[in-house]
Scaffold this motif. Structure first.
Motif, PDB file in Angstrom:
ATOM      1  N   LEU A 243      41.441  37.641  36.822  1.00  0.00           N
ATOM      2  CA  LEU A 243      41.032  39.043  36.763  1.00  0.00           C
ATOM      3  C   LEU A 243      39.552  39.198  37.086  1.00  0.00           C
ATOM      4  O   LEU A 243      39.148  40.123  37.809  1.00  0.00           O
ATOM      5  N   ILE A 244      38.748  38.307  36.564  1.00  0.00           N
ATOM      6  CA  ILE A 244      37.303  38.343  36.818  1.00  0.00           C
ATOM      7  C   ILE A 244      37.022  38.163  38.311  1.00  0.00           C
ATOM      8  O   ILE A 244      36.186  38.858  38.891  1.00  0.00           O
ATOM      9  N   VAL A 245      37.751  37.243  38.943  1.00  0.00           N
ATOM     10  CA  VAL A 245      37.564  36.992  40.367  1.00  0.00           C
ATOM     11  C   VAL A 245      37.967  38.200  41.197  1.00  0.00           C
ATOM     12  O   VAL A 245      37.272  38.578  42.147  1.00  0.00           O
ATOM     13  N   VAL A 246      39.087  38.834  40.856  1.00  0.00           N
ATOM     14  CA  VAL A 246      39.573  40.001  41.606  1.00  0.00           C
ATOM     15  C   VAL A 246      38.518  41.101  41.647  1.00  0.00           C
ATOM     16  O   VAL A 246      38.277  41.721  42.691  1.00  0.00           O
ATOM     17  N   VAL A 247      37.871  41.335  40.540  1.00  0.00           N
ATOM     18  CA  VAL A 247      36.874  42.395  40.458  1.00  0.00           C
ATOM     19  C   VAL A 247      35.693  42.127  41.396  1.00  0.00           C
ATOM     20  O   VAL A 247      35.078  43.059  41.928  1.00  0.00           O
ATOM     21  N   THR A 248      35.375  40.858  41.628  1.00  0.00           N
ATOM     22  CA  THR A 248      34.163  40.506  42.375  1.00  0.00           C
ATOM     23  C   THR A 248      34.376  40.279  43.872  1.00  0.00           C
ATOM     24  O   THR A 248      33.399  40.156  44.606  1.00  0.00           O
ATOM     25  N   VAL A 249      35.623  40.237  44.337  1.00  0.00           N
ATOM     26  CA  VAL A 249      35.890  39.899  45.743  1.00  0.00           C
ATOM     27  C   VAL A 249      35.238  40.886  46.700  1.00  0.00           C
ATOM     28  O   VAL A 249      34.520  40.511  47.629  1.00  0.00           O
ATOM     29  N   GLY A 250      35.502  42.185  46.506  1.00  0.00           N
ATOM     30  CA  GLY A 250      34.987  43.186  47.426  1.00  0.00           C
ATOM     31  C   GLY A 250      33.475  43.220  47.473  1.00  0.00           C
ATOM     32  O   GLY A 250      32.876  43.398  48.545  1.00  0.00           O
ATOM     33  N   LEU A 251      32.849  43.023  46.325  1.00  0.00           N
ATOM     34  CA  LEU A 251      31.396  43.078  46.276  1.00  0.00           C
ATOM     35  C   LEU A 251      30.762  41.955  47.089  1.00  0.00           C
ATOM     36  O   LEU A 251      29.692  42.128  47.672  1.00  0.00           O
ATOM     37  N   GLN A 252      31.427  40.801  47.157  1.00  0.00           N
ATOM     38  CA  GLN A 252      30.885  39.668  47.900  1.00  0.00           C
ATOM     39  C   GLN A 252      30.659  40.014  49.365  1.00  0.00           C
ATOM     40  O   GLN A 252      29.629  39.675  49.956  1.00  0.00           O
ATOM     41  N   LEU A 253      31.607  40.720  49.982  1.00  0.00           N
ATOM     42  CA  LEU A 253      31.474  41.119  51.386  1.00  0.00           C
ATOM     43  C   LEU A 253      30.323  42.091  51.566  1.00  0.00           C
ATOM     44  O   LEU A 253      29.532  41.977  52.512  1.00  0.00           O
ATOM     45  N   PHE A 254      30.215  43.060  50.645  1.00  0.00           N
ATOM     46  CA  PHE A 254      29.143  44.049  50.743  1.00  0.00           C
ATOM     47  C   PHE A 254      27.778  43.396  50.625  1.00  0.00           C
ATOM     48  O   PHE A 254      26.857  43.678  51.397  1.00  0.00           O
ATOM     49  N   VAL A 255      27.631  42.490  49.672  1.00  0.00           N
ATOM     50  CA  VAL A 255      26.346  41.844  49.443  1.00  0.00           C
ATOM     51  C   VAL A 255      25.947  40.986  50.642  1.00  0.00           C
ATOM     52  O   VAL A 255      24.773  40.916  51.006  1.00  0.00           O
ATOM     53  N   GLY A 256      26.929  40.332  51.285  1.00  0.00           N
ATOM     54  CA  GLY A 256      26.626  39.533  52.468  1.00  0.00           C
ATOM     55  C   GLY A 256      26.010  40.372  53.574  1.00  0.00           C
ATOM     56  O   GLY A 256      25.004  39.996  54.182  1.00  0.00           O
ATOM     57  N   ARG A 257      26.594  41.530  53.845  1.00  0.00           N
ATOM     58  CA  ARG A 257      26.044  42.429  54.871  1.00  0.00           C
ATOM     59  C   ARG A 257      24.681  42.961  54.444  1.00  0.00           C
ATOM     60  O   ARG A 257      23.741  43.042  55.239  1.00  0.00           O
ATOM     61  N   PHE A 258      24.568  43.328  53.184  1.00  0.00           N
ATOM     62  CA  PHE A 258      23.333  43.907  52.669  1.00  0.00           C
ATOM     63  C   PHE A 258      22.183  42.906  52.717  1.00  0.00           C
ATOM     64  O   PHE A 258      21.033  43.264  53.005  1.00  0.00           O
ATOM     65  N   THR A 259      22.482  41.637  52.441  1.00  0.00           N
ATOM     66  CA  THR A 259      21.443  40.609  52.390  1.00  0.00           C
ATOM     67  C   THR A 259      20.782  40.407  53.743  1.00  0.00           C
ATOM     68  O   THR A 259      19.567  40.181  53.830  1.00  0.00           O
ATOM     69  N   ASP A 260      21.566  40.481  54.842  1.00  0.00           N
ATOM     70  CA  ASP A 260      20.997  40.306  56.178  1.00  0.00           C
ATOM     71  C   ASP A 260      19.972  41.385  56.506  1.00  0.00           C
ATOM     72  O   ASP A 260      19.064  41.174  57.314  1.00  0.00           O
ATOM     73  N   LEU A 261      20.123  42.554  55.890  1.00  0.00           N
ATOM     74  CA  LEU A 261      19.263  43.697  56.196  1.00  0.00           C
ATOM     75  C   LEU A 261      18.149  43.888  55.178  1.00  0.00           C
ATOM     76  O   LEU A 261      17.286  44.750  55.364  1.00  0.00           O
ATOM     77  N   SER A 262      18.161  43.115  54.106  1.00  0.00           N
ATOM     78  CA  SER A 262      17.223  43.340  53.011  1.00  0.00           C
ATOM     79  C   SER A 262      16.252  42.179  52.869  1.00  0.00           C
ATOM     80  O   SER A 262      16.324  41.185  53.584  1.00  0.00           O
ATOM     81  N   ASN A 263      15.341  42.335  51.930  1.00  0.00           N
ATOM     82  CA  ASN A 263      14.386  41.281  51.606  1.00  0.00           C
ATOM     83  C   ASN A 263      15.085  40.249  50.721  1.00  0.00           C
ATOM     84  O   ASN A 263      15.316  40.482  49.533  1.00  0.00           O
TER      85      ASN A 263
END
Length: 385
Positions: A243-263
């Motif tokens: 259950l813990i993993v399911v909640v975090t899956v979608g956020l992982q993709l968002f953070v990957g894209r965000f990290t390339d554009l951020s500091n």
């Protein structure tokens, strides 16, 4: 490989805990010896990877990893045998043998894996690519703890070990598609240690050691802690983890894209602080619901710390040019000795204090990851000064 981590990453420390008379110190000793051995020999092993080749090394590593899990299959069958249970000397021998094969597997797997990731991920989209890879692995990991918990509830560890071995061999298939790469490890054993202790590498070594130290608590102490808290209920442990993993899956993709554009450095700073806070909160956990809420927060914070940290790691490795495998060996040594130092500290700590106190030191260790953001890349020219 990540599927096998999902199946046994949580439950292997618990199996060892049961095997070794519910003595946490014995479990710590097992992991301490394994981490120290790998940290001491990885530089030596990297010299021999030149003869094998990185792609072939990855394939061969699967065999050694499968043997490692087969030894645990034998251990479980022996422990469950009515007619012939293992005596203590046999258990110690098989555990020592498992450390030997695990060390060979690690030498032939991790250095080529990290080297290839640094070489084949693009600089402009590296965080996005790493985020996608991690999200895929995490998505697969959403099912595996639940499956493992169900298997252990209805059967025994031997079935779980067999499934893990089969999956291990199946992982040879994607390795067959990897392009051939050629890297020459140019340092000698003593030169590697000289670089490891050099002043110019102090901050990155501290960062990787902190990562390893925090991981030692999360991968060894935490699973045993929640298993005992949940009264040895394998299925509930697996359900909560999934259950813990399911909640975090979608956020992982968002953070990957965000990290390339951020500091990345600022993101790592704040992510590691929130992640450290998660360890402090875990000290006060007392129920299954609290495990779920706190671990969900902790996993979310981990993504914001881990994604920029991994991206910076592979950026620094890629900037080393032909010395990428040497840099990777320094990374592996630092992680293993960070784990070893934390485990030594835990050995001295647990006779006098509650195991939850180790979470405080895991929090402090996770903050050391920020040294990677402060560290300027050691240019490839300076490596051979």
């Amino acid at each position: 490989m990540r599927i096998t981590d999902g199946l046994l990453g949580l439950f292997l420390p618990i199996f060892l805990y049961q095997l070794l008379d519910h003595d946490l110190k014995k479990v710590i000793w097992y992991y301490l010896i394994g981490n120290l051995l790998y940290g001491l020999v990885v530089a030596w092993g990297a010299k021999y990877l030149d003869k094998v080749g990185l792609r072939r090394s990855l394939r061969i590593s699967i065999i050694w990893g499968a043997i490692f899990y087969f030894i645990f299959f034998i251990l479980d069958r022996g422990m469950n045998s009515v007619s012939q249970g293992w005596n203590y000397q046999q258990i110690i021998f098989l555990l020592a043998l498992s450390i030997f094969f695990l060390t060979i597997h690690r030498m032939m797997y991790w250095v080529p894996m990290h080297t290839d990731l640094a070489k084949f991920t693009s600089k402009s989209n590296r965080a996005k690519q790493l985020g996608l890879m991690e999200a895929t692995a995490v998505a697969l990991g959403a099912v595996t703890p639940l499956l493992a918990g169900w298997i252990l509830t209805h059967y025994n560890y031997d079935i779980l070990f067999l499934i893990t071995i089969l999956i291990f061999f199946a992982s040879m298939i994607p390795f067959a598609t990897l392009p051939k790469t050629k890297e020459i490890f140019s340092w000698g054993y003593l030169q590697t240690w000289k670089e490891f202790f050099s002043r110019r590498r102090r901050r990155e070594v501290l960062a990787y050691a902190g990562d390893g130290a925090e991981n030692a608590v999360g991968a060894i102490v935490w699973p045993i802690f929640i298993w005992e808290l949940l009264a040895g209920n394998y299925f509930i442990v697996g359900v909560l983890s999934s259950l813990i993993v399911v909640v975090t899956v979608g956020l992982q993709l968002f953070v990957g894209r965000f990290t390339d554009l951020s500091n990345k450095k600022k993101m790592l700073k704040y992510g590691s602080i929130f992640y450290a806070i998660g360890w402090i909160i875990k000290i006060f956990i007392a129920t299954a619901f609290q495990i779920f809420i706190t671990s969900t927060y902790h996993n979310l914070a981990r993504i914001f710390a881990r994604t920029p940290f991994d991206t910076l790691n592979y950026e620094k490795a890629a900037d080393q040019g032909h010395y990428i495998d040497e840099y990777t060996v320094i990374h592996e040594m630092a992680v293993q000795f960070g784990k070893s130092l934390m485990l030594i500290f835990i050995l001295f700590l647990i006779p006098f204090f509650n195991v939850q106190l180790t979470f405080v030191f895991a929090a402090l260790a996770s903050l050391l990851m920020n040294f990677l953001a402060d560290e300027e890349v050691v240019k490839r020219e300076s490596i051979i000064d």
